[in-house]
Every structure is written in C-alpha cells, then in structure tokens.
Scaffold this active site. Structure first.
Site, PDB file in Angstrom:
ATOM      1  N   HIS A  72     -16.535  -2.267  -0.968  1.00  0.00           N
ATOM      2  CA  HIS A  72     -16.762  -1.906  -2.377  1.00  0.00           C
ATOM      3  C   HIS A  72     -17.102  -2.877  -3.363  1.00  0.00           C
ATOM      4  O   HIS A  72     -15.956  -3.612  -3.600  1.00  0.00           O
ATOM      5  CB  HIS A  72     -15.843  -0.643  -2.795  1.00  0.00           C
ATOM      6  CG  HIS A  72     -16.040   0.466  -2.045  1.00  0.00           C
ATOM      7  ND1 HIS A  72     -15.594   1.695  -2.300  1.00  0.00           N
ATOM      8  CD2 HIS A  72     -16.616   1.016  -0.950  1.00  0.00           C
ATOM      9  CE1 HIS A  72     -15.949   2.708  -1.943  1.00  0.00           C
ATOM     10  NE2 HIS A  72     -16.243   2.302  -0.553  1.00  0.00           N
ATOM     11  N   TYR A 198     -12.770   7.137 -10.375  1.00  0.00           N
ATOM     12  CA  TYR A 198     -11.603   7.511 -11.263  1.00  0.00           C
ATOM     13  C   TYR A 198     -11.734   8.219 -12.412  1.00  0.00           C
ATOM     14  O   TYR A 198     -12.582   7.784 -13.314  1.00  0.00           O
ATOM     15  CB  TYR A 198     -10.660   6.229 -11.611  1.00  0.00           C
ATOM     16  CG  TYR A 198      -9.909   5.608 -10.791  1.00  0.00           C
ATOM     17  CD1 TYR A 198     -11.133   4.523  -9.982  1.00  0.00           C
ATOM     18  CD2 TYR A 198      -8.893   5.723 -10.081  1.00  0.00           C
ATOM     19  CE1 TYR A 198     -10.339   3.593  -8.974  1.00  0.00           C
ATOM     20  CE2 TYR A 198      -8.307   4.851  -9.069  1.00  0.00           C
ATOM     21  CZ  TYR A 198      -8.983   4.063  -8.570  1.00  0.00           C
ATOM     22  OH  TYR A 198      -8.369   3.130  -7.433  1.00  0.00           O
ATOM     23  N   PRO A 290      -0.084   5.417  -7.154  1.00  0.00           N
ATOM     24  CA  PRO A 290      -1.142   4.947  -6.242  1.00  0.00           C
ATOM     25  C   PRO A 290      -2.212   4.732  -6.945  1.00  0.00           C
ATOM     26  O   PRO A 290      -3.347   4.168  -6.421  1.00  0.00           O
ATOM     27  CB  PRO A 290      -1.201   6.054  -5.151  1.00  0.00           C
ATOM     28  CG  PRO A 290      -0.414   7.172  -5.619  1.00  0.00           C
ATOM     29  CD  PRO A 290       0.453   6.626  -6.616  1.00  0.00           C
ATOM     30  N   LYS A 294      -2.113  -0.045  -5.000  1.00  0.00           N
ATOM     31  CA  LYS A 294      -1.421  -1.591  -4.865  1.00  0.00           C
ATOM     32  C   LYS A 294      -0.244  -1.574  -3.847  1.00  0.00           C
ATOM     33  O   LYS A 294       0.166  -2.673  -3.218  1.00  0.00           O
ATOM     34  CB  LYS A 294      -0.832  -2.013  -6.138  1.00  0.00           C
ATOM     35  CG  LYS A 294      -1.679  -2.370  -7.403  1.00  0.00           C
ATOM     36  CD  LYS A 294      -2.526  -3.610  -6.732  1.00  0.00           C
ATOM     37  CE  LYS A 294      -3.979  -3.748  -7.262  1.00  0.00           C
ATOM     38  NZ  LYS A 294      -4.716  -4.679  -6.260  1.00  0.00           N
ATOM     39  N   TYR A 382      -7.406  -5.087  -9.850  1.00  0.00           N
ATOM     40  CA  TYR A 382      -7.647  -4.293  -8.737  1.00  0.00           C
ATOM     41  C   TYR A 382      -8.293  -4.911  -7.408  1.00  0.00           C
ATOM     42  O   TYR A 382      -7.638  -4.573  -6.449  1.00  0.00           O
ATOM     43  CB  TYR A 382      -8.906  -3.368  -9.367  1.00  0.00           C
ATOM     44  CG  TYR A 382      -9.131  -2.107  -8.415  1.00  0.00           C
ATOM     45  CD1 TYR A 382     -10.141  -1.969  -7.555  1.00  0.00           C
ATOM     46  CD2 TYR A 382      -8.516  -1.109  -8.634  1.00  0.00           C
ATOM     47  CE1 TYR A 382     -10.510  -1.302  -6.818  1.00  0.00           C
ATOM     48  CE2 TYR A 382      -8.657   0.085  -7.881  1.00  0.00           C
ATOM     49  CZ  TYR A 382      -9.688   0.146  -6.878  1.00  0.00           C
ATOM     50  OH  TYR A 382     -10.000   1.284  -5.969  1.00  0.00           O
TER      51      TYR A 382
HETATM   52  P1  FAS Z   1       6.270   2.444   4.977  1.00  0.00           P
HETATM   53  O1  FAS Z   1       6.862   3.461   4.552  1.00  0.00           O
HETATM   54  O2  FAS Z   1       4.598   2.556   5.331  1.00  0.00           O
HETATM   55  O3  FAS Z   1       6.787   2.075   6.468  1.00  0.00           O
HETATM   56  C1  FAS Z   1       8.134   2.030   6.563  1.00  0.00           C
HETATM   57  C2  FAS Z   1       8.458   2.574   8.042  1.00  0.00           C
HETATM   58  O4  FAS Z   1      10.028   2.539   8.409  1.00  0.00           O
HETATM   59  C3  FAS Z   1       8.240   3.889   8.422  1.00  0.00           C
HETATM   60  O5  FAS Z   1       7.446   4.071   9.501  1.00  0.00           O
HETATM   61  C4  FAS Z   1       9.275   4.778   8.733  1.00  0.00           C
HETATM   62  O6  FAS Z   1       9.248   5.818   9.596  1.00  0.00           O
HETATM   63  C5  FAS Z   1      10.222   3.773   9.012  1.00  0.00           C
HETATM   64  N1  FAS Z   1      11.768   3.810   8.694  1.00  0.00           N
HETATM   65  C6  FAS Z   1      12.184   4.408   7.602  1.00  0.00           C
HETATM   66  N2  FAS Z   1      13.562   4.465   7.757  1.00  0.00           N
HETATM   67  C7  FAS Z   1      13.896   4.104   9.069  1.00  0.00           C
HETATM   68  C8  FAS Z   1      15.092   3.845   9.709  1.00  0.00           C
HETATM   69  N3  FAS Z   1      16.367   4.243   9.070  1.00  0.00           N
HETATM   70  N4  FAS Z   1      15.191   3.309  10.790  1.00  0.00           N
HETATM   71  C9  FAS Z   1      13.997   3.071  11.418  1.00  0.00           C
HETATM   72  N5  FAS Z   1      12.787   3.129  10.904  1.00  0.00           N
HETATM   73  C10 FAS Z   1      12.644   3.366   9.641  1.00  0.00           C
HETATM   74  N6  FAS Z   1      -0.553   3.208  -1.414  1.00  0.00           N
HETATM   75  C11 FAS Z   1      -1.635   2.948  -1.892  1.00  0.00           C
HETATM   76  O7  FAS Z   1      -1.946   1.430  -2.191  1.00  0.00           O
HETATM   77  N7  FAS Z   1      -2.671   3.904  -1.721  1.00  0.00           N
HETATM   78  C12 FAS Z   1      -2.483   5.300  -1.850  1.00  0.00           C
HETATM   79  O8  FAS Z   1      -3.337   5.991  -1.897  1.00  0.00           O
HETATM   80  C13 FAS Z   1      -1.315   5.642  -1.304  1.00  0.00           C
HETATM   81  N8  FAS Z   1      -0.755   6.698  -0.897  1.00  0.00           N
HETATM   82  C14 FAS Z   1       0.508   7.163  -0.319  1.00  0.00           C
HETATM   83  C15 FAS Z   1       0.907   8.425  -0.097  1.00  0.00           C
HETATM   84  C16 FAS Z   1       2.176   8.677   0.323  1.00  0.00           C
HETATM   85  C17 FAS Z   1       2.585  10.015   0.745  1.00  0.00           C
HETATM   86  C18 FAS Z   1       2.974   7.700   0.599  1.00  0.00           C
HETATM   87  C19 FAS Z   1       4.513   7.738   0.889  1.00  0.00           C
HETATM   88  C20 FAS Z   1       2.718   6.165   0.126  1.00  0.00           C
HETATM   89  C21 FAS Z   1       1.401   5.994  -0.403  1.00  0.00           C
HETATM   90  N9  FAS Z   1       1.038   4.738  -0.738  1.00  0.00           N
HETATM   91  C22 FAS Z   1      -0.314   4.436  -1.169  1.00  0.00           C
HETATM   92  C23 FAS Z   1       1.995   3.608  -0.578  1.00  0.00           C
HETATM   93  C24 FAS Z   1       1.731   3.271   0.932  1.00  0.00           C
HETATM   94  O9  FAS Z   1       0.701   2.861   1.329  1.00  0.00           O
HETATM   95  C25 FAS Z   1       3.049   2.194   0.837  1.00  0.00           C
HETATM   96  O10 FAS Z   1       2.863   1.306  -0.074  1.00  0.00           O
HETATM   97  C26 FAS Z   1       2.980   1.404   2.390  1.00  0.00           C
HETATM   98  O11 FAS Z   1       3.245   2.347   3.437  1.00  0.00           O
HETATM   99  C27 FAS Z   1       4.032   0.374   2.349  1.00  0.00           C
HETATM  100  O12 FAS Z   1       4.481   0.070   3.658  1.00  0.00           O
HETATM  101  P2  FAS Z   1       5.824  -0.268   4.347  1.00  0.00           P
HETATM  102  O13 FAS Z   1       6.531  -1.143   3.164  1.00  0.00           O
HETATM  103  O14 FAS Z   1       5.570  -0.946   5.530  1.00  0.00           O
HETATM  104  O15 FAS Z   1       6.425   1.032   4.128  1.00  0.00           O
HETATM  105  C1  PHB Z   2      -7.623   6.143  -1.322  1.00  0.00           C
HETATM  106  O1  PHB Z   2      -8.545   5.881  -0.961  1.00  0.00           O
HETATM  107  O2  PHB Z   2      -6.654   6.637  -0.628  1.00  0.00           O
HETATM  108  C2  PHB Z   2      -7.247   5.675  -2.707  1.00  0.00           C
HETATM  109  C3  PHB Z   2      -8.061   4.865  -3.509  1.00  0.00           C
HETATM  110  C4  PHB Z   2      -7.726   4.572  -4.553  1.00  0.00           C
HETATM  111  C5  PHB Z   2      -6.496   4.796  -5.117  1.00  0.00           C
HETATM  112  C6  PHB Z   2      -5.452   5.205  -4.433  1.00  0.00           C
HETATM  113  C7  PHB Z   2      -5.995   5.781  -3.010  1.00  0.00           C
HETATM  114  O3  PHB Z   2      -6.268   4.160  -6.234  1.00  0.00           O
END
Ligand code: FAS
Ligand code: PHB
Length: 394
Positions: A72, A198, A290, A294, A382
């Site tokens: 993009h 957005y 989100p 980031k 961004y």
């Molecule tokens: P994660 O949370 O991805 O990974 C942590 C891992 O540790 C998981 O697999 C978990 O099962 C494991 N774990 C936890 N406790 C444990 C334990 N006690 N023992 C062993 N394993 C354990 N970011 C964006 O940029 N855009 C978005 O749109 C966006 N949407 C999101 C929606 C949701 C519902 C959530 C929760 C987050 C969202 N995020 C988004 C943020 C997300 O992308 C995180 O920044 C990203 O997953 C971070 O990665 P990790 O730090 O690896 O953590």
């Molecule tokens: C997504 O594609 O999930 C998305 C894109 C832009 C954002 C957040 C999430 O700022």
C-alpha cells in the site's frame, strides 16, 4: 533440558526472535501455552511497517509475504463526507504492506520447524526461576511431564496476559484506557477500495482494511463494555455503511462473516523491560491501541534489538548491549505509544464529547489533509521509523 535462550510465547515476537537467533548460531527453545492451530488461526494485526517487511525478507521468511502481501503506497482519511488520500511513498519514500499477523506466524512456525527449531506447543504452568543468576530456569509441564529448561537468558514474549512481566521486581506500569473498544469483522468479500480507509464519523470511528483480494477486514468503534450479543451482523453492517459513507460514491461490499470479535483499547507501558537474565519483548512489555497499526511492528523492533544484543553477547561476550536494551527499546516504544494515542484521539468520537473536543479532532484531520508537513509526520510514523542498527551482530 538446556538451551542458550529460553523464549516464552510463540507469537510474532517469540517466533521471530528464535529465528533471528538461529541465523546467528544461537540456540533457543520456544514454550507456547496454546496449540499450533490456535496460534496460527488467531486474527490480529494486518499492517506491516516498511522495516518489518525488510526484517522478514533479510531473515529469509518473506517468500509468501512478497507473493501474497498487498503493498500500500497510500492510506485514506475520511471525515465530513470527504476522503483524503495520503501518498505515503511520495511523502516519505516508504510504504506499508497488508499481510495478516496470522500469516506471519504461520511463516515463522514453518521456518523454525523446517530448521529443526524446538517449539513446545501446549506447555502448561510455565514459571521462571533464578533470573538474577547466570543460569536462569524455566519450569513447565510438557504433556504430563514436569520439565526444567536451564538457559543463559529468558525472553518473556508471552503477551499482555503472560507470566513474565510479573517476574520483574519493582516494575513501573503506565496505562491509559479509552472510552471505547473496536468490534472487528473478517468478511469473505473483495475490499471495497484498494487501500485502508480511516473514517471519523459523528456516530463513531470505522476502519476499512483487508487481508487479500477476497477478504475484507472492518472495524467499528463500540462502547468499552460492548457485548457481541448486542451486535448482530445486520447492526454491524448498518453502522459500517453509515460511518464509511462519503459524498463521492463509496459503496461497501458485504459478505459472509468469517470472524467477529471485540478488542479493548489501552495504552500500556511497563519499565524496565528487563531484570537480570530476563528480558521482555512485544505485548509483554507494552500495548498500543490498534489505530496506528503499531502493535506487532513494535514487537518486531524489540526483537531486532534483542537479537543484536544477544549476538553481541555470544560472539564477543558483550554485556553492554543487553544492559542498554530497555533504554534503546523505550525510545521507539514511547514514539509508537504517542502516535497510536494521537491517531486514536483524532479519529474517534468519545462519548460525551462536546463541540470543543470534536473540533480538536476534526481540525487536526483538516490540517493533515491540507498541510504536507502534517501529512508527512503521520506518514513517517505510520510507515515506521528507520532502524539505526541491524538485527544481526555480525
Ligand atoms: P502475542 O500476544 O501475539 O503472543 C504471545 C504468545 O504467548 C501467545 O501465543 C500466548 O498464547 C503465549 N503465552 C501467553 N502466556 C503464556 C504462558 N504463560 N506460557 C506460555 N505461553 C504463553 N496490532 C496491530 O498492529 N493491528 C491490529 O489490528 C491489532 N489487533 C489486535 C487484536 C487483538 C484481539 C489483540 C489481542 C491484539 C491486536 N494487535 C494488533 C496487537 C497484536 O498484533 C500484538 O501487538 C502482537 O500480537 C504482539 O505480539 P507478541 O508480543 O508476540 O504477543
Ligand atoms: C488491519 O488490517 O487489521 C488493521 C489495519 C490498520 C490498523 C489496524 C488494523 O490501524
């Protein structure tokens, strides 16, 4: 069991670190609580910064990303019925790539297993010990066997709800919550326009994104305590049509829902991100709303620093890079925290907002839409700040 680096969590942070370390000849074991299917199916982030794409390419895990990811060069801000496109490439010479986080996770799991990496899915009761000493330990139950993993270092990449942050004594935690959440849907329908949109609307924020030419990703601002039971598909579509509409003929394509979930919004920073031989990376140390896309990219930035610092330790017995981890990582953590807070504040309509609040939001959007320096400032954040050192020590 014995390894050099014990990693808790098989999300983007834990998996990428394990891969980058293996490319430098450093052994690790990844302990993941959930099973592989769960980890690979979890629908989350979607936008990869320029630097994240470069990192995955340099690490040799970007083949599918380069084939299927959608580059993009612009993003769109919609308010007052009009759409304003920011040409990221023209403004800052960088762009972003839309490629689901779950695809990144699948690519990393495949690369680790193909390289003989040790990922223990279903690891229960993970606990850390002796993090102040030179032989920290992780205990866990693998199947029905109690197991001890002796390491040189432990990386807490276990997300916001993990156990590692709690093991750091004297941690400072800073948090802001927001008076809204995001309801997200994944839809089997072609995107209604080629880029991310957005939209700020009187009824609340909405976001149009995508995962492929056949799958659209959409979000709605909802109440902080919203319940999915109160949001049948018809109500979600009605709000999306209203909030994403413009005076220029935008038409939203509907389709069957593949996923529907509600994500709370918070800004959270824990410091320090280390204690003794334990280091935190990704959501274990910080959470951003989100809006600025980031979260996952910040996890990648932490991992790049840890990979470089651990490479320095194992190749040159350097301790200084590890000692400086929190200070180095915090600069980008706070930059992303501010940017995510700022994007959230100018695009969402807070419940109870008065005219003053509303105009503060819309005037900043008008400024971004009419001022090149303002648009470039958004584009720079961004697309992601450039990295001033590589992830490999050599
Ligand atoms: P994660 O949370 O991805 O990974 C942590 C891992 O540790 C998981 O697999 C978990 O099962 C494991 N774990 C936890 N406790 C444990 C334990 N006690 N023992 C062993 N394993 C354990 N970011 C964006 O940029 N855009 C978005 O749109 C966006 N949407 C999101 C929606 C949701 C519902 C959530 C929760 C987050 C969202 N995020 C988004 C943020 C997300 O992308 C995180 O920044 C990203 O997953 C971070 O990665 P990790 O730090 O690896 O953590
Ligand atoms: C997504 O594609 O999930 C998305 C894109 C832009 C954002 C957040 C999430 O700022």
């Amino acid at each position: 069991m014995r390894t050099q680096v014990g990693i808790i969590g098989a999300g983007p942070a834990g998996l990428l670190l394990s891969h980058l370390l293996s490319l430098q000849g450093i052994d690790s074991v990844v302990l993941e609580r959930r099973d592989r299917d769960f980890v690979e199916q979890r629908v989350r982030a979607g936008v990869l910064e320029h630097g994240t794409v470069q990192t995955l390419r340099e690490a040799g895990v970007a083949e599918r990303l380069d084939a299927e990811g959608m580059v993009h060069e612009g993003l769109n801000v919609r308010f007052g019925g009009r759409t304003h496109r920011l040409d990221l490439e023209e403004l800052v010479g960088r762009c972003v790539t839309v490629y689901g986080q779950q695809e990144v996770v699948k690519d990393l799991v495949a690369a680790r297993l193909e390289a003989g990496g040790d990922i223990r899915f279903g690891a229960e009761g993970v606990a850390v010990h002796d993090i102040d000493g030179e032989r920290p330990r992780i205990t866990f139950v693998d199947g029905d066997e109690s197991t001890e993993l002796v390491c040189d270092f432990i990386i807490g990449a276990d997300g916001f709800h993990g156990i590692s942050r709690g093991a750091i004594p004297g941690l400072d935690e800073y948090e802001r919550t927001y008076p809204y959440s995001w309801l997200g849907i994944l839809v089997e329908a072609p995107p209604s326009c080629p880029e991310v949109v957005y939209a700020r609307h009187d009824r609340g924020f909405a976001l149009h994104s995508m995962r492929s030419a056949h799958v659209t990703r959409l979000y709605l601002q909802v109440a902080p305590d919203a319940d999915l039971a109160d949001w049948p598909d018809e109500r979600v579509w009605a709000e999306l049509h209203t909030r994403l509409s413009d005076n220029e003929g935008f038409a939203l394509t509907e389709g069957p829902l593949l996923d529907k979930s509600i994500t709370p919004m918070r800004s959270f920073v824990a410091t320090p991100m280390q204690h003794g031989r334990l280091f935190l990376a990704g959501d274990a140390a910080h959470i951003v709303p989100p809006t600025g896309a980031k979260g996952m990219n910040l996890a990648v930035a932490d991992v790049r620093l840890l990979s470089h610092a651990l490479g320095g330790y194992y190749h040159d017995r350097r301790e200084d890079l590890l000692a400086a981890y929190t200070e180095e990582a915090s600069r980008r953590v706070w930059r992303a925290t501010h940017f995510s807070w700022w994007m959230t504040s100018i695009l969402h309509k807070s419940p109870g907002a008065d005219v003053f609040d509303d105009r503060l939001g819309t005037t900043q959007l008008e400024w971004i839409a009419s001022s090149r320096p303002a648009a470039a400032a958004l584009a720079e954040n961004y697309t992601g700040l450039t990295y001033d050192r590589g992830w490999s020590y050599r």
